[in-house]
Design a protein around this motif. Structure first.
Motif, PDB file in Angstrom:
ATOM      1  N   GLU A   8       0.758  -1.072   0.000  1.00 12.16           N
ATOM      2  CA  GLU A   8       0.020  -0.038  -0.058  1.00 12.16           C
ATOM      3  C   GLU A   8       0.872   1.365  -0.138  1.00 12.16           C
ATOM      4  O   GLU A   8       1.792   1.290   0.691  1.00 12.16           O
ATOM      5  CB  GLU A   8      -1.072  -0.072   1.301  1.00 12.16           C
ATOM      6  N   THR A   9       0.496   2.138  -0.746  1.00 11.64           N
ATOM      7  CA  THR A   9       1.152   3.416  -0.795  1.00 11.64           C
ATOM      8  C   THR A   9       0.286   4.551  -0.328  1.00 11.64           C
ATOM      9  O   THR A   9      -0.785   4.654  -0.596  1.00 11.64           O
ATOM     10  CB  THR A   9       1.673   3.884  -2.087  1.00 11.64           C
ATOM     11  N   THR A  10       0.806   5.374   0.735  1.00 15.64           N
ATOM     12  CA  THR A  10      -0.247   6.327   1.207  1.00 15.64           C
ATOM     13  C   THR A  10       0.715   7.800   1.338  1.00 15.64           C
ATOM     14  O   THR A  10       1.937   7.413   1.625  1.00 15.64           O
ATOM     15  CB  THR A  10      -0.796   6.036   2.701  1.00 15.64           C
ATOM     16  N   SER A  11       0.046   8.834   0.897  1.00 14.69           N
ATOM     17  CA  SER A  11       0.904  10.069   1.247  1.00 14.69           C
ATOM     18  C   SER A  11       1.057  10.684   2.621  1.00 14.69           C
ATOM     19  O   SER A  11       0.132  10.024   3.533  1.00 14.69           O
ATOM     20  CB  SER A  11       0.223  11.056   0.386  1.00 14.69           C
ATOM     21  N   SER A  12       1.884  11.343   3.156  1.00 13.22           N
ATOM     22  CA  SER A  12       1.839  11.717   4.460  1.00 13.22           C
ATOM     23  C   SER A  12       0.696  12.738   4.692  1.00 13.22           C
ATOM     24  O   SER A  12       0.285  12.729   5.872  1.00 13.22           O
ATOM     25  CB  SER A  12       3.071  12.494   4.706  1.00 13.22           C
ATOM     26  N   GLN A  13       0.014  13.339   3.789  1.00  7.01           N
ATOM     27  CA  GLN A  13      -1.246  14.015   4.192  1.00  7.01           C
ATOM     28  C   GLN A  13      -2.354  13.249   4.421  1.00  7.01           C
ATOM     29  O   GLN A  13      -3.172  13.187   5.468  1.00  7.01           O
ATOM     30  CB  GLN A  13      -1.786  14.824   2.629  1.00  7.01           C
ATOM     31  N   GLU A  14      -2.527  12.112   3.770  1.00  4.44           N
ATOM     32  CA  GLU A  14      -3.243  10.763   3.956  1.00  4.44           C
ATOM     33  C   GLU A  14      -3.156  10.332   5.370  1.00  4.44           C
ATOM     34  O   GLU A  14      -4.100  10.210   6.438  1.00  4.44           O
ATOM     35  CB  GLU A  14      -3.244   9.618   3.455  1.00  4.44           C
ATOM     36  N   ILE A  15      -1.895  10.374   5.841  1.00  2.00           N
ATOM     37  CA  ILE A  15      -1.675   9.965   7.320  1.00  2.00           C
ATOM     38  C   ILE A  15      -2.158  10.709   8.399  1.00  2.00           C
ATOM     39  O   ILE A  15      -2.888  10.376   9.291  1.00  2.00           O
ATOM     40  CB  ILE A  15       0.053   9.497   7.725  1.00  2.00           C
ATOM     41  N   ILE A  16      -1.840  11.884   8.075  1.00  2.00           N
ATOM     42  CA  ILE A  16      -2.128  13.238   9.120  1.00  2.00           C
ATOM     43  C   ILE A  16      -3.698  13.145   9.113  1.00  2.00           C
ATOM     44  O   ILE A  16      -4.015  13.351  10.172  1.00  2.00           O
ATOM     45  CB  ILE A  16      -1.697  14.486   8.428  1.00  2.00           C
ATOM     46  N   GLU A  17      -4.498  12.904   8.099  1.00  2.00           N
ATOM     47  CA  GLU A  17      -5.963  13.186   8.160  1.00  2.00           C
ATOM     48  C   GLU A  17      -6.530  12.124   8.896  1.00  2.00           C
ATOM     49  O   GLU A  17      -7.464  12.112   9.696  1.00  2.00           O
ATOM     50  CB  GLU A  17      -6.484  12.947   6.674  1.00  2.00           C
ATOM     51  N   LYS A  18      -5.957  10.566   8.526  1.00  2.00           N
ATOM     52  CA  LYS A  18      -6.352   9.521   9.352  1.00  2.00           C
ATOM     53  C   LYS A  18      -6.149   9.497  10.814  1.00  2.00           C
ATOM     54  O   LYS A  18      -6.549   9.257  11.714  1.00  2.00           O
ATOM     55  CB  LYS A  18      -5.591   8.320   8.925  1.00  2.00           C
ATOM     56  N   LYS A  19      -4.826  10.156  11.007  1.00  4.33           N
ATOM     57  CA  LYS A  19      -4.195  10.418  12.512  1.00  4.33           C
ATOM     58  C   LYS A  19      -5.352  11.279  13.349  1.00  4.33           C
ATOM     59  O   LYS A  19      -5.452  11.033  14.380  1.00  4.33           O
ATOM     60  CB  LYS A  19      -3.062  10.908  12.553  1.00  4.33           C
ATOM     61  N   HIS A  20      -5.784  12.030  12.808  1.00  3.38           N
ATOM     62  CA  HIS A  20      -6.539  13.341  13.512  1.00  3.38           C
ATOM     63  C   HIS A  20      -8.032  13.146  13.199  1.00  3.38           C
ATOM     64  O   HIS A  20      -8.726  14.161  13.289  1.00  3.38           O
ATOM     65  CB  HIS A  20      -6.041  14.466  13.523  1.00  3.38           C
ATOM     66  N   ARG A  21      -8.662  11.860  12.598  1.00  2.00           N
ATOM     67  CA  ARG A  21      -9.930  11.885  12.463  1.00  2.00           C
ATOM     68  C   ARG A  21     -10.721  12.803  11.711  1.00  2.00           C
ATOM     69  O   ARG A  21     -11.897  13.292  11.986  1.00  2.00           O
ATOM     70  CB  ARG A  21     -10.709  11.598  13.684  1.00  2.00           C
ATOM     71  N   GLY A  22      -9.951  13.345  10.600  1.00 11.37           N
ATOM     72  CA  GLY A  22     -10.552  14.291   9.871  1.00 11.37           C
ATOM     73  C   GLY A  22     -10.831  15.848  10.364  1.00 11.37           C
ATOM     74  O   GLY A  22     -11.499  16.445   9.672  1.00 11.37           O
ATOM     75  N   ILE A  23     -10.136  16.027  11.366  1.00 12.33           N
ATOM     76  CA  ILE A  23     -10.074  17.469  11.919  1.00 12.33           C
ATOM     77  C   ILE A  23      -9.167  18.240  11.012  1.00 12.33           C
ATOM     78  O   ILE A  23      -8.182  18.027  10.814  1.00 12.33           O
ATOM     79  CB  ILE A  23      -9.543  17.433  13.418  1.00 12.33           C
ATOM     80  N   PRO A  24      -9.957  19.370  10.443  1.00  7.81           N
ATOM     81  CA  PRO A  24      -9.114  20.096   9.527  1.00  7.81           C
ATOM     82  C   PRO A  24      -8.132  20.955  10.166  1.00  7.81           C
ATOM     83  O   PRO A  24      -8.192  21.061  11.372  1.00  7.81           O
ATOM     84  CB  PRO A  24     -10.142  20.954   8.789  1.00  7.81           C
ATOM     85  N   GLU A  25      -7.052  21.128   9.630  1.00  9.06           N
ATOM     86  CA  GLU A  25      -5.962  22.010  10.165  1.00  9.06           C
ATOM     87  C   GLU A  25      -6.085  23.231  10.160  1.00  9.06           C
ATOM     88  O   GLU A  25      -6.341  23.752   8.798  1.00  9.06           O
ATOM     89  CB  GLU A  25      -4.796  21.264   9.672  1.00  9.06           C
ATOM     90  N   ALA A  26      -5.851  24.050  11.115  1.00  6.93           N
ATOM     91  CA  ALA A  26      -5.836  25.539  10.804  1.00  6.93           C
ATOM     92  C   ALA A  26      -4.425  25.977  10.562  1.00  6.93           C
ATOM     93  O   ALA A  26      -3.377  25.638  11.016  1.00  6.93           O
ATOM     94  CB  ALA A  26      -6.154  26.299  12.200  1.00  6.93           C
ATOM     95  N   THR A  27      -4.628  26.933   9.367  1.00  6.65           N
ATOM     96  CA  THR A  27      -3.355  27.426   8.920  1.00  6.65           C
ATOM     97  C   THR A  27      -3.065  28.731   9.701  1.00  6.65           C
ATOM     98  O   THR A  27      -3.837  29.753   9.679  1.00  6.65           O
ATOM     99  CB  THR A  27      -3.534  27.733   7.319  1.00  6.65           C
ATOM    100  N   PHE A  28      -1.522  28.919  10.228  1.00  5.69           N
ATOM    101  CA  PHE A  28      -1.627  30.226  10.576  1.00  5.69           C
ATOM    102  C   PHE A  28      -1.225  31.235   9.651  1.00  5.69           C
ATOM    103  O   PHE A  28      -0.458  30.948   8.789  1.00  5.69           O
ATOM    104  CB  PHE A  28       0.006  29.836  11.479  1.00  5.69           C
ATOM    105  N   LEU A  29      -1.735  32.312  10.087  1.00  2.01           N
ATOM    106  CA  LEU A  29      -1.574  33.442   9.020  1.00  2.01           C
ATOM    107  C   LEU A  29      -0.372  34.353   9.346  1.00  2.01           C
ATOM    108  O   LEU A  29      -0.326  35.263  10.282  1.00  2.01           O
ATOM    109  CB  LEU A  29      -2.811  34.637   9.162  1.00  2.01           C
ATOM    110  N   GLU A  30       0.778  33.668   8.430  1.00  2.84           N
ATOM    111  CA  GLU A  30       2.035  34.576   8.763  1.00  2.84           C
ATOM    112  C   GLU A  30       1.889  36.162   8.452  1.00  2.84           C
ATOM    113  O   GLU A  30       2.419  36.816   9.181  1.00  2.84           O
ATOM    114  CB  GLU A  30       3.129  33.834   7.912  1.00  2.84           C
TER     115      GLU A  30
END
Length: 192
Positions: A8-30
Motif C-alpha cells: 500500500e502506498t499512502t501520502s503523508s497528508q493521508e496519514i495526518i488526516e487519518k491520524k486526527h479523524r478528519g479534523i481540519p488543520e488551521a493554517t497560521f496567518l503569517e
C-alpha cells in the motif's frame, strides 16, 4: 513523501488526516497583509466571521471528543475488573477449586457465595442484554475489548491535543486579523 506498507502506498497528508479523524488543520496567518489581499473577501469582517465559524466547529468537536473520553474512562475500569474476574474464574477452573466471594445484593448489602469451577460465564453487553460465553472466549473477547478501548482513549487524547492547537491557532488568527483591521482603519483615518 509516500510510505509503503504491505503493497500500500499512502501520502503523508493521508496519514495526518487519518491520524486526527478528519479534523481540519488551521493554517497560521503569517502575513496578514498578503492574506487579506489574496483572500478575495469583502474585508476583515467576513474573514473574522469565517474564522469564528471555524473556531465554533473546533469547540463543538472538542465537546464531542470530551464526551467520548469520559465514556471511555468509565468503560475501561469496568472492562478491566470484568477481565480480571474472568481470569480468576479461569484460574480456579484449572485448579478445580471453589471460589468463595461476596456479591453485592443491593446498596451496602453483600451476600456470601461459593462458585464451583465453571466453563461458562455470562457477560452484560449493555441495553439489558446478557450473553453466555465459554470462559476462554470471554477471556479473549474482554482482552481485545480492553486493548481496543485503551487505544481508542489514547487516540481521543491525541485528537484533543491536536484540536486544542487548532483552535488556539484560529484564535491567534482572529486576533491578528482584528489588529490588522484596526491599524488599517487608523491609517485611513490619519490619511483623511
Amino acid at each position: 513523501m509516500a510510505t509503503e506498507k504491505a503493497g500500500e502506498t499512502t501520502s503523508s497528508q493521508e496519514i495526518i488526516e487519518k491520524k486526527h479523524r478528519g479534523i481540519p488543520e488551521a493554517t497560521f496567518l503569517e502575513h496578514v497583509d498578503a492574506f487579506m489581499k489574496t483572500d478575495g473577501s469583502d474585508g476583515a469582517e467576513s474573514v473574522l466571521r469565517r474564522l469564528d465559524e471555524q473556531h465554533q466547529k473546533y469547540k463543538f468537536m472538542e465537546l464531542n471528543l470530551m464526551a467520548k473520553k469520559q465514556k471511555l474512562q468509565g468503560q475501561i475500569p469496568d472492562l478491566k475488573s470484568t477481565y480480571e474476574m474472568v481470569k480468576l474464574l479461569k484460574e480456579k477452573k484449572e485448579q478445580s477449586r471453589i471460589l468463595s466471594t461476596q456479591f453485592l445484593l443491593s446498596d451496602q448489602v453483600y451476600v456470601n457465595a461459593s462458585i464451583p469451577p465453571t466453563d461458562k460465564v455470562c457477560l452484560w453487553l449493555g441495553a439489558n442484554v446478557m450473553l453466555e460465553y465459554n470462559i476462554d472466549e470471554a477471556d479473549k473477547m474482554l482482552s481485545r475489548n480492553l486493548e481496543s478501548a485503551k487505544k481508542t482513549l489514547e487516540t481521543v487524547e491525541n485528537d484533543l491535543g491536536f484540536l486544542k492547537d487548532q483552535y488556539v491557532t484560529t484564535e491567534v488568527n482572529m486576533a491578528r486579523v482584528y489588529n490588522w483591521d484596526v491599524k488599517r482603519r487608523q491609517a485611513l483615518k490619519a490619511a483623511s
